[in-house]
Design an enzyme around this catalytic site. Structure first.
Site, PDB file in Angstrom:
ATOM      1  N   ARG A   1      -0.065   8.800  -5.714  1.00  0.00           N
ATOM      2  CA  ARG A   1       0.402   8.353  -4.399  1.00  0.00           C
ATOM      3  C   ARG A   1       1.028   6.962  -4.469  1.00  0.00           C
ATOM      4  O   ARG A   1       1.981   6.665  -3.750  1.00  0.00           O
ATOM      5  CB  ARG A   1      -0.725   8.406  -3.373  1.00  0.00           C
ATOM      6  CG  ARG A   1      -1.987   7.614  -3.698  1.00  0.00           C
ATOM      7  CD  ARG A   1      -3.086   8.003  -2.715  1.00  0.00           C
ATOM      8  NE  ARG A   1      -4.325   7.246  -2.841  1.00  0.00           N
ATOM      9  CZ  ARG A   1      -5.335   7.571  -3.622  1.00  0.00           C
ATOM     10  NH1 ARG A   1      -5.242   8.630  -4.427  1.00  0.00           N
ATOM     11  NH2 ARG A   1      -6.452   6.847  -3.633  1.00  0.00           N
TER      12      ARG A   1
ATOM     13  N   GLU B   1      -7.492   2.394  -6.591  1.00  0.00           N
ATOM     14  CA  GLU B   1      -8.417   2.261  -5.467  1.00  0.00           C
ATOM     15  C   GLU B   1      -9.854   2.258  -5.988  1.00  0.00           C
ATOM     16  O   GLU B   1     -10.123   2.573  -7.149  1.00  0.00           O
ATOM     17  CB  GLU B   1      -8.174   3.408  -4.476  1.00  0.00           C
ATOM     18  CG  GLU B   1      -9.016   3.364  -3.201  1.00  0.00           C
ATOM     19  CD  GLU B   1      -8.853   2.084  -2.395  1.00  0.00           C
ATOM     20  OE1 GLU B   1      -9.349   1.020  -2.862  1.00  0.00           O
ATOM     21  OE2 GLU B   1      -8.263   2.131  -1.300  1.00  0.00           O
TER      22      GLU B   1
ATOM     23  N   HIS C   1      -3.410   0.261  -3.332  1.00  0.00           N
ATOM     24  CA  HIS C   1      -4.255   0.976  -2.374  1.00  0.00           C
ATOM     25  C   HIS C   1      -4.903  -0.013  -1.411  1.00  0.00           C
ATOM     26  O   HIS C   1      -5.037  -1.196  -1.715  1.00  0.00           O
ATOM     27  CB  HIS C   1      -5.315   1.778  -3.125  1.00  0.00           C
ATOM     28  CG  HIS C   1      -4.732   2.645  -4.199  1.00  0.00           C
ATOM     29  ND1 HIS C   1      -4.368   3.952  -3.983  1.00  0.00           N
ATOM     30  CD2 HIS C   1      -4.403   2.363  -5.495  1.00  0.00           C
ATOM     31  CE1 HIS C   1      -3.851   4.448  -5.104  1.00  0.00           C
ATOM     32  NE2 HIS C   1      -3.863   3.503  -6.033  1.00  0.00           N
TER      33      HIS C   1
ATOM     34  N   ARG D   1       0.831  -1.199   0.000  1.00  0.00           N
ATOM     35  CA  ARG D   1       0.000   0.000   0.000  1.00  0.00           C
ATOM     36  C   ARG D   1       0.876   1.263   0.000  1.00  0.00           C
ATOM     37  O   ARG D   1       1.958   1.284   0.586  1.00  0.00           O
ATOM     38  CB  ARG D   1      -0.903   0.022   1.242  1.00  0.00           C
ATOM     39  CG  ARG D   1      -1.909   1.186   1.170  1.00  0.00           C
ATOM     40  CD  ARG D   1      -2.751   1.311   2.423  1.00  0.00           C
ATOM     41  NE  ARG D   1      -3.563   2.541   2.342  1.00  0.00           N
ATOM     42  CZ  ARG D   1      -3.965   3.257   3.369  1.00  0.00           C
ATOM     43  NH1 ARG D   1      -3.650   2.881   4.607  1.00  0.00           N
ATOM     44  NH2 ARG D   1      -4.677   4.357   3.191  1.00  0.00           N
ATOM     45  N   HIS D   2       0.383   2.312  -0.632  1.00  0.00           N
ATOM     46  CA  HIS D   2       1.086   3.588  -0.716  1.00  0.00           C
ATOM     47  C   HIS D   2       1.271   4.247   0.652  1.00  0.00           C
ATOM     48  O   HIS D   2       0.606   3.919   1.630  1.00  0.00           O
ATOM     49  CB  HIS D   2       0.318   4.552  -1.635  1.00  0.00           C
ATOM     50  CG  HIS D   2      -1.059   4.885  -1.122  1.00  0.00           C
ATOM     51  ND1 HIS D   2      -1.283   5.810  -0.128  1.00  0.00           N
ATOM     52  CD2 HIS D   2      -2.274   4.399  -1.461  1.00  0.00           C
ATOM     53  CE1 HIS D   2      -2.575   5.888   0.130  1.00  0.00           C
ATOM     54  NE2 HIS D   2      -3.209   5.043  -0.660  1.00  0.00           N
TER      55      HIS D   2
END
Length: 214
Positions: free
Chosen positions: A60, A84, A153, A10-11
């Site tokens: 992101r 996402e 995400h 995940r970012h």
């Protein structure tokens, strides 16, 4: 043949994460903490000697993947199926604002019932159905020595991995959300892929996400 390890990452943190705003596919950048998180996590993931690096095309995720690319020399391969959930006109609302404006929808989300995000966004099930094949594409034609990293995400990763592993939807809520810059590690086995680690990397960092599983 497929890859030998799959890391779904995940970012890092964004300002909207910190403000508890729903991001969806709004293209929000990392904040300074998020950049630092990505750099620290990239150092750890680089030690796994990754051989391919995929990413959502939202900035992101791109910036997070970029920290690992800088350390490893890997080219980032983009796939918009790794984005996402699309929340449409809910983007920018806080969770509290959503509950005030759309109480029935918020209640259905909390209870795990199917609920389309926004006027023309996605359901959790639709996200899983686009995300799981993206994971399959990332690992195909790999070798047992390969480690593939997918930068993405929180909600999309959680539900997409559950579908990828064949976990019945009724059990998806048992898998918690991902903290910023944490990851899930999957390994192939005799009976398909299995979970090696879930939400690994920086516990006990809080989960700040569009994902209600937190």
């Amino acid at each position: 043949m497929t890859a030998g390890r799959l890391i779904v990452w995940r970012h890092g943190r964004t300002e909207w994460n910190l403000q508890d705003k729903i991001q969806g596919q709004a293209d929000i950048p990392l904040d300074d903490v998020g950049v630092a998180q990505a750099r620290a996590a990239a150092l750890r993931l680089a030690s796994l000697a990754p051989t391919r690096l995929f990413s959502s095309d939202l900035q992101r995720a791109v910036a997070t993947a970029g920290e690992l690319a800088a350390l490893t020399g890997l080219k980032i391969e983009y796939d918009d199926a790794l984005r996402e959930i699309n929340v449409d006109d809910w983007a920018g609302m806080t969770m509290e604002e959503l509950a005030a404006i759309h109480p029935e929808a918020a209640a259905r989300i909390r209870s795990g019932e199917p609920q389309r995000r926004g006027t023309a966004g996605e359901t959790v099930e639709e996200v899983a159905e686009r995300f799981a094949p993206a994971l399959a594409r990332a690992i195909e034609h790999g070798e047992p020595s390969d480690t593939v990293v997918v930068t993405t995400h929180g909600l999309a990763a959680r539900v997409g991995i559950c579908l990828f592993l064949g976990i019945p939807k009724a059990h998806w809520p048992a898998f918690g959300g991902l903290s910023n810059c944490n990851w899930i590690s999957l390994l192939p086995g005799r009976h398909g892929w299995r979970i090696e680690e879930w939400n690994a990397g920086s516990l006990p960092e809080p989960v700040m996400s569009d994902d209600p599983q937190r």
